[in-house]
Design a protein around this motif. Sequence first.
Motif, PDB file in Angstrom:
ATOM      1  N   ASP A 189     -15.886  18.416  18.693  1.00  0.00           N
ATOM      2  CA  ASP A 189     -16.852  18.169  19.759  1.00  0.00           C
ATOM      3  C   ASP A 189     -16.158  17.881  21.087  1.00  0.00           C
ATOM      4  O   ASP A 189     -15.255  17.047  21.162  1.00  0.00           O
ATOM      5  CB  ASP A 189     -17.750  16.980  19.388  1.00  0.00           C
ATOM      6  CG  ASP A 189     -18.661  17.298  18.214  1.00  0.00           C
ATOM      7  OD1 ASP A 189     -18.804  18.482  17.888  1.00  0.00           O
ATOM      8  OD2 ASP A 189     -19.231  16.341  17.630  1.00  0.00           O
ATOM      9  N   GLY A 190     -16.588  18.590  22.111  1.00  0.00           N
ATOM     10  CA  GLY A 190     -16.118  18.337  23.469  1.00  0.00           C
ATOM     11  C   GLY A 190     -14.822  19.010  23.846  1.00  0.00           C
ATOM     12  O   GLY A 190     -14.463  19.035  25.029  1.00  0.00           O
ATOM     13  N   LEU A 191     -14.099  19.593  22.858  1.00  0.00           N
ATOM     14  CA  LEU A 191     -12.735  20.063  23.154  1.00  0.00           C
ATOM     15  C   LEU A 191     -12.719  21.297  24.045  1.00  0.00           C
ATOM     16  O   LEU A 191     -11.990  21.336  25.040  1.00  0.00           O
ATOM     17  CB  LEU A 191     -11.979  20.338  21.853  1.00  0.00           C
ATOM     18  CG  LEU A 191     -10.511  20.727  22.026  1.00  0.00           C
ATOM     19  CD1 LEU A 191      -9.750  19.662  22.819  1.00  0.00           C
ATOM     20  CD2 LEU A 191      -9.847  20.951  20.671  1.00  0.00           C
ATOM     21  N   LEU A 192     -13.498  22.316  23.694  1.00  0.00           N
ATOM     22  CA  LEU A 192     -13.498  23.521  24.527  1.00  0.00           C
ATOM     23  C   LEU A 192     -13.984  23.212  25.934  1.00  0.00           C
ATOM     24  O   LEU A 192     -13.389  23.658  26.922  1.00  0.00           O
ATOM     25  CB  LEU A 192     -14.371  24.604  23.892  1.00  0.00           C
ATOM     26  CG  LEU A 192     -14.506  25.911  24.686  1.00  0.00           C
ATOM     27  CD1 LEU A 192     -13.153  26.506  24.998  1.00  0.00           C
ATOM     28  CD2 LEU A 192     -15.371  26.909  23.923  1.00  0.00           C
ATOM     29  N   GLY A 193     -15.057  22.447  26.046  1.00  0.00           N
ATOM     30  CA  GLY A 193     -15.556  22.062  27.365  1.00  0.00           C
ATOM     31  C   GLY A 193     -14.539  21.256  28.147  1.00  0.00           C
ATOM     32  O   GLY A 193     -14.366  21.443  29.357  1.00  0.00           O
ATOM     33  N   GLY A 194     -13.847  20.342  27.451  1.00  0.00           N
ATOM     34  CA  GLY A 194     -12.845  19.515  28.116  1.00  0.00           C
ATOM     35  C   GLY A 194     -11.655  20.318  28.605  1.00  0.00           C
ATOM     36  O   GLY A 194     -11.216  20.167  29.750  1.00  0.00           O
ATOM     37  N   LEU A 195     -11.116  21.191  27.746  1.00  0.00           N
ATOM     38  CA  LEU A 195      -9.970  22.003  28.143  1.00  0.00           C
ATOM     39  C   LEU A 195     -10.344  23.000  29.233  1.00  0.00           C
ATOM     40  O   LEU A 195      -9.556  23.250  30.153  1.00  0.00           O
ATOM     41  CB  LEU A 195      -9.414  22.749  26.925  1.00  0.00           C
ATOM     42  CG  LEU A 195      -8.740  21.886  25.853  1.00  0.00           C
ATOM     43  CD1 LEU A 195      -8.307  22.737  24.667  1.00  0.00           C
ATOM     44  CD2 LEU A 195      -7.552  21.126  26.435  1.00  0.00           C
ATOM     45  N   ALA A 196     -11.552  23.564  29.140  1.00  0.00           N
ATOM     46  CA  ALA A 196     -12.001  24.482  30.193  1.00  0.00           C
ATOM     47  C   ALA A 196     -12.129  23.751  31.523  1.00  0.00           C
ATOM     48  O   ALA A 196     -11.744  24.280  32.577  1.00  0.00           O
ATOM     49  CB  ALA A 196     -13.339  25.098  29.799  1.00  0.00           C
ATOM     50  N   SER A 197     -12.653  22.536  31.490  1.00  0.00           N
ATOM     51  CA  SER A 197     -12.807  21.746  32.717  1.00  0.00           C
ATOM     52  C   SER A 197     -11.459  21.431  33.347  1.00  0.00           C
ATOM     53  O   SER A 197     -11.312  21.445  34.579  1.00  0.00           O
ATOM     54  CB  SER A 197     -13.576  20.456  32.425  1.00  0.00           C
ATOM     55  OG  SER A 197     -14.881  20.725  31.969  1.00  0.00           O
ATOM     56  N   VAL A 198     -10.466  21.147  32.508  1.00  0.00           N
ATOM     57  CA  VAL A 198      -9.113  20.887  33.018  1.00  0.00           C
ATOM     58  C   VAL A 198      -8.571  22.114  33.738  1.00  0.00           C
ATOM     59  O   VAL A 198      -8.054  22.034  34.865  1.00  0.00           O
ATOM     60  CB  VAL A 198      -8.168  20.483  31.866  1.00  0.00           C
ATOM     61  CG1 VAL A 198      -6.707  20.486  32.350  1.00  0.00           C
ATOM     62  CG2 VAL A 198      -8.535  19.108  31.330  1.00  0.00           C
ATOM     63  N   THR A 199      -8.695  23.283  33.098  1.00  0.00           N
ATOM     64  CA  THR A 199      -8.170  24.522  33.687  1.00  0.00           C
ATOM     65  C   THR A 199      -8.910  24.888  34.971  1.00  0.00           C
ATOM     66  O   THR A 199      -8.287  25.192  35.999  1.00  0.00           O
ATOM     67  CB  THR A 199      -8.272  25.679  32.685  1.00  0.00           C
ATOM     68  OG1 THR A 199      -7.479  25.382  31.534  1.00  0.00           O
ATOM     69  CG2 THR A 199      -7.770  26.979  33.303  1.00  0.00           C
ATOM     70  N   PHE A 200     -10.249  24.865  34.936  1.00  0.00           N
ATOM     71  CA  PHE A 200     -11.015  25.224  36.130  1.00  0.00           C
ATOM     72  C   PHE A 200     -10.836  24.186  37.236  1.00  0.00           C
ATOM     73  O   PHE A 200     -10.812  24.536  38.422  1.00  0.00           O
ATOM     74  CB  PHE A 200     -12.499  25.365  35.778  1.00  0.00           C
ATOM     75  CG  PHE A 200     -12.814  26.587  34.955  1.00  0.00           C
ATOM     76  CD1 PHE A 200     -12.452  27.848  35.403  1.00  0.00           C
ATOM     77  CD2 PHE A 200     -13.455  26.478  33.739  1.00  0.00           C
ATOM     78  CE1 PHE A 200     -12.737  28.978  34.655  1.00  0.00           C
ATOM     79  CE2 PHE A 200     -13.744  27.598  32.975  1.00  0.00           C
ATOM     80  CZ  PHE A 200     -13.379  28.850  33.427  1.00  0.00           C
ATOM     81  N   GLY A 201     -10.704  22.923  36.860  1.00  0.00           N
ATOM     82  CA  GLY A 201     -10.468  21.896  37.866  1.00  0.00           C
ATOM     83  C   GLY A 201      -9.137  22.100  38.574  1.00  0.00           C
ATOM     84  O   GLY A 201      -9.043  22.007  39.806  1.00  0.00           O
ATOM     85  N   ALA A 202      -8.087  22.405  37.791  1.00  0.00           N
ATOM     86  CA  ALA A 202      -6.771  22.649  38.382  1.00  0.00           C
ATOM     87  C   ALA A 202      -6.788  23.898  39.265  1.00  0.00           C
ATOM     88  O   ALA A 202      -6.220  23.898  40.373  1.00  0.00           O
ATOM     89  CB  ALA A 202      -5.733  22.806  37.274  1.00  0.00           C
ATOM     90  N   LEU A 203      -7.453  24.953  38.788  1.00  0.00           N
ATOM     91  CA  LEU A 203      -7.571  26.157  39.597  1.00  0.00           C
ATOM     92  C   LEU A 203      -8.325  25.888  40.893  1.00  0.00           C
ATOM     93  O   LEU A 203      -7.948  26.385  41.966  1.00  0.00           O
ATOM     94  CB  LEU A 203      -8.296  27.248  38.803  1.00  0.00           C
ATOM     95  CG  LEU A 203      -7.426  28.224  38.007  1.00  0.00           C
ATOM     96  CD1 LEU A 203      -8.283  29.073  37.076  1.00  0.00           C
ATOM     97  CD2 LEU A 203      -6.608  29.103  38.932  1.00  0.00           C
ATOM     98  N   GLY A 204      -9.383  25.095  40.803  1.00  0.00           N
ATOM     99  CA  GLY A 204     -10.153  24.751  41.996  1.00  0.00           C
ATOM    100  C   GLY A 204      -9.309  24.034  43.034  1.00  0.00           C
ATOM    101  O   GLY A 204      -9.404  24.325  44.235  1.00  0.00           O
ATOM    102  N   VAL A 205      -8.473  23.105  42.584  1.00  0.00           N
ATOM    103  CA  VAL A 205      -7.588  22.378  43.497  1.00  0.00           C
ATOM    104  C   VAL A 205      -6.643  23.345  44.205  1.00  0.00           C
ATOM    105  O   VAL A 205      -6.447  23.267  45.430  1.00  0.00           O
ATOM    106  CB  VAL A 205      -6.782  21.311  42.722  1.00  0.00           C
ATOM    107  CG1 VAL A 205      -5.668  20.738  43.596  1.00  0.00           C
ATOM    108  CG2 VAL A 205      -7.696  20.194  42.240  1.00  0.00           C
TER     109      VAL A 205
END
Length: 358
Positions: free
Chosen positions: A155-171
């Motif tokens: 639970d939460g892992l794919l969403g969490g890892l995706a958020s990390v990647t998209f957040g870093a890309l956004g920065v």
Amino acid sequence: MSLSLCFAFIASFSSLLTLRKFAKRIGLVDKPNERKHHEGQIPLIGGISIFLSLLFTLLLFTPLDKNVVLYICCSTVLVGLGAIDDRFDISFKVRLVIQAAISLAMILVGEKSLHNLGCLMGSEVIQLPLLVSYLVTILGVIGAINAFNMVDGIDGLLGGLASVTFGALGVLFYQSGNTELAKYCLLIVVAILPYILLNLGIPLGQRFKVFMGDAGSIFIGFTVIWLLIEASQGARSNAIRPVTALWLIGLPLMDMVCIMVRRMRKGQSPFKPDREHLHHICQRIGFSSRSSLLVICLMASIMAGVGIWSELHSVNETIMFVAFLIAFAIYFYVIAYIWKITAFIKKKVKVPVSSLNS
């Protein structure tokens, strides 16, 4: 900007609540088996809801140029493929063929390919020949899709890892001045947030639990590789150097390669499902599902943070590539000998690893 973010969040949350009932009626649910230990039939509509909320946000708030239309068309095909796979469990060979076809559409229609590898081996830029770049792009798309598909295990892992990647890309998009793509990365994170909450049983409890499904993991993996190509190869944007892309998706990439190598060593198909992923190992060591989620997302955040830091300080690309290979080798070794390592720790420290849960 605020209006589009609010719309994406509300649309995602609303579609999750609406589609879960429809999914149960048509059998688009995940049932417990020897590999899946959840209780009851869980709707597989997380990815579809995220895709639809982003689709409507793009249509309402973003000018539709050729690039955006191609992305929407490719994503629609892949999400449809994932939904069909979730419902009927189609052959992985069919999935690979369609994913390869979408890759070719990216290359031939959108003119997006992995042709520039940067200065990985010194001061000279490595430019791939045309046909080689096509092959590398197809492998990159299939690899990214399956990397994020394979990490979707707790639970939460794919969403969490995706958020990390998209957040870093956004920065990095924002830092390079590409505010449009930075905004889209933020929109994706906002659209994923309602899914993470319901997937974890927050705030409505386990009764409203939903899973991402293959439709979601395929969509996320494809969007990640699309944005990485835009960031490192696009004519309009050079937000990151190619080596930085490895750090932004490092953990899903490492987990996929390690698990596929282990399967092939056993004489099995590299796409055969099992319970040997990093999240499974964390749980067998003694971590709870939530503790595993936090540990893995922290590891991914550290790797993404290293990537961001290397971009902001223009660290030599060769150094960053060698550092990534070293990190990869350490990860591969630790996972290969994880049980001997944990037994050694228990013996020396004399504290059960399960006590790390507390």
